[in-house]
Design an enzyme around this catalytic site. Sequence first.
Site, PDB file in Angstrom:
ATOM      1  N   HIS A 131       0.823  -1.226   0.000  1.00 52.39           N
ATOM      2  CA  HIS A 131       0.000   0.000   0.000  1.00 52.39           C
ATOM      3  C   HIS A 131       0.853   1.269   0.000  1.00 52.39           C
ATOM      4  O   HIS A 131       0.345   2.356  -0.297  1.00 52.39           O
ATOM      5  CB  HIS A 131      -0.988  -0.003   1.173  1.00 52.39           C
ATOM      6  CG  HIS A 131      -0.400   0.311   2.521  1.00 52.39           C
ATOM      7  ND1 HIS A 131      -0.067  -0.661   3.426  1.00 52.39           N
ATOM      8  CD2 HIS A 131      -0.090   1.484   3.113  1.00 52.39           C
ATOM      9  CE1 HIS A 131       0.402  -0.099   4.526  1.00 52.39           C
ATOM     10  NE2 HIS A 131       0.415   1.204   4.360  1.00 52.39           N
ATOM     11  N   ASP A 161       0.219  -7.579   1.532  1.00 49.62           N
ATOM     12  CA  ASP A 161       0.710  -6.197   1.668  1.00 49.62           C
ATOM     13  C   ASP A 161       2.232  -6.126   1.684  1.00 49.62           C
ATOM     14  O   ASP A 161       2.815  -5.315   2.401  1.00 49.62           O
ATOM     15  CB  ASP A 161       0.132  -5.537   2.928  1.00 49.62           C
ATOM     16  CG  ASP A 161       0.171  -4.008   2.833  1.00 49.62           C
ATOM     17  OD1 ASP A 161       0.280  -3.488   1.706  1.00 49.62           O
ATOM     18  OD2 ASP A 161       0.104  -3.349   3.886  1.00 49.62           O
ATOM     19  N   SER A 235       4.580   2.809   7.915  1.00 47.75           N
ATOM     20  CA  SER A 235       4.290   1.642   7.095  1.00 47.75           C
ATOM     21  C   SER A 235       5.490   1.256   6.247  1.00 47.75           C
ATOM     22  O   SER A 235       6.081   2.100   5.573  1.00 47.75           O
ATOM     23  CB  SER A 235       3.102   1.924   6.178  1.00 47.75           C
ATOM     24  OG  SER A 235       1.911   2.048   6.919  1.00 47.75           O
TER      25      SER A 235
END
Length: 481
Positions: A131, A161, A235
């Site tokens: 992402h 992911d 992230s």
Amino acid sequence: MRLSNAHKTLLALTAAAAFGGFAATAMRDLFDAPVEAAPAAVVPATPAVAALPAAVGTTPLPSLAPMLARVTPAVVSVHTKQRVRVAVGPFANDPMFRRMFPQLTQERINESLGSGVIVDAARGLILTNHHVIEGADEVSVTLADERTFTAEFIGSDPDTDIAVMRIKASNLSALPLADSSQLKVGDFVVAVGNPFGIGQTVTSGIVSAVGRSGLRGLGYQNFIQTDASINPGNSGGALVNLNGELIGINTASFNPRGSMAGNIGLGFAIPTSLARGVMDQLVATGEVRRGTLGVESQDVDPRIAAGLGLSEPRGAAVTRVFAGSAAAAAGLKAGDVIVGANGQHVDDRNALRNFEGLQAVGSRVELDVVRDGKPLKLTASLREQPRALAGAELDPRLEGATFAELPASLRQSGAGGVLVESVARGSRAARNGLAKGDVVVAATSGDFDDLPGFRASFTRAPARLVFRVVRGGGRGEIEMQ
């Protein structure tokens, strides 16, 4: 009395914790105290507060600094750019206007920041989240020493992911990958990343849980949960143990008020045991192939549990075993209840699907099964999970359409069925009204929940074929002529 090294370390940690609590309390009282006018008074001089000692006895106070000196050079900032076209003018929100005057648009650059981890210095390989780089036209990576490089996209897997990039640079530092399966609740961990784009930041905490799954919208899951702060921009960053080894890729934080509200101590990381397998497949082939048992199943409710002689309503009850599947070869039968796989609990059909989705093709799986109320162990060698089916192979009325599994993120939100991946223009499926992006949730061909079940439902083609379809939030029925 002589103290052992363990007692000395415990004493040092206790002293540090006590000081930290004292300092935090003092600062809180300072900022929370209301401002009031007070008469001047003669106050006796107070002694200066002593500085925190460098050691307690002969034992130095513990510090993460030496370990982080090795870790931080391997954690990078990821900067992405995506070019999008937006309509301009007073009627920009009118779909008819945008369709009639497509030239009245302007290009806009969307930029975002994330983190990544160098895991192979020789090849310049970087792990990050899917992402973080999804939809990006340009990706650049900035190292801890401020060097910036354009990144080459190697591949990504939306369902876990995970994404892999490569940079061409010298003098890189990489993190060794630890065996995350050895993690235990309570182990100390450190998160390193680039939260909010303010620069490289380090936070610490403990492992709050392992094997966490069931989070909506996050694909196949086997997360490490930690209370180390993981905020937007973290992230793709590193979660490391106290040896400075990579144990996870930070991927998400939970906050009921939204991610921009900040951290509340619920952070999640993809364990290296999972990330390593995905990375190896992406580097070798650019894609991920998954194994499957080849069964349909349903949750075990109290009624089913009573009927099958189970002590508790738990597990995935097998309702169909597909011919030629790994399950059929292993001897699994309809009516069996799968309660465990490779030592992991299987509490329902979603847990079984999640487990399958994290296994590679050819993986050997030991299943804990209950058959006729008695425990049984079976071993299966997983076969490749089909990713798409041509409609013409199922029924002539579906000529021109391609069907695929729903993305795992949709399945985690409770959706079931199959995705219409593509429809050829002018084909029979197109003339019947089927469109790309439709989700077929039911059909007169038979019951199904996923792509293998959809294929099996056409064992005997129905005289009248009607699909129930979800399209753009609405539902309808399409008869295939």
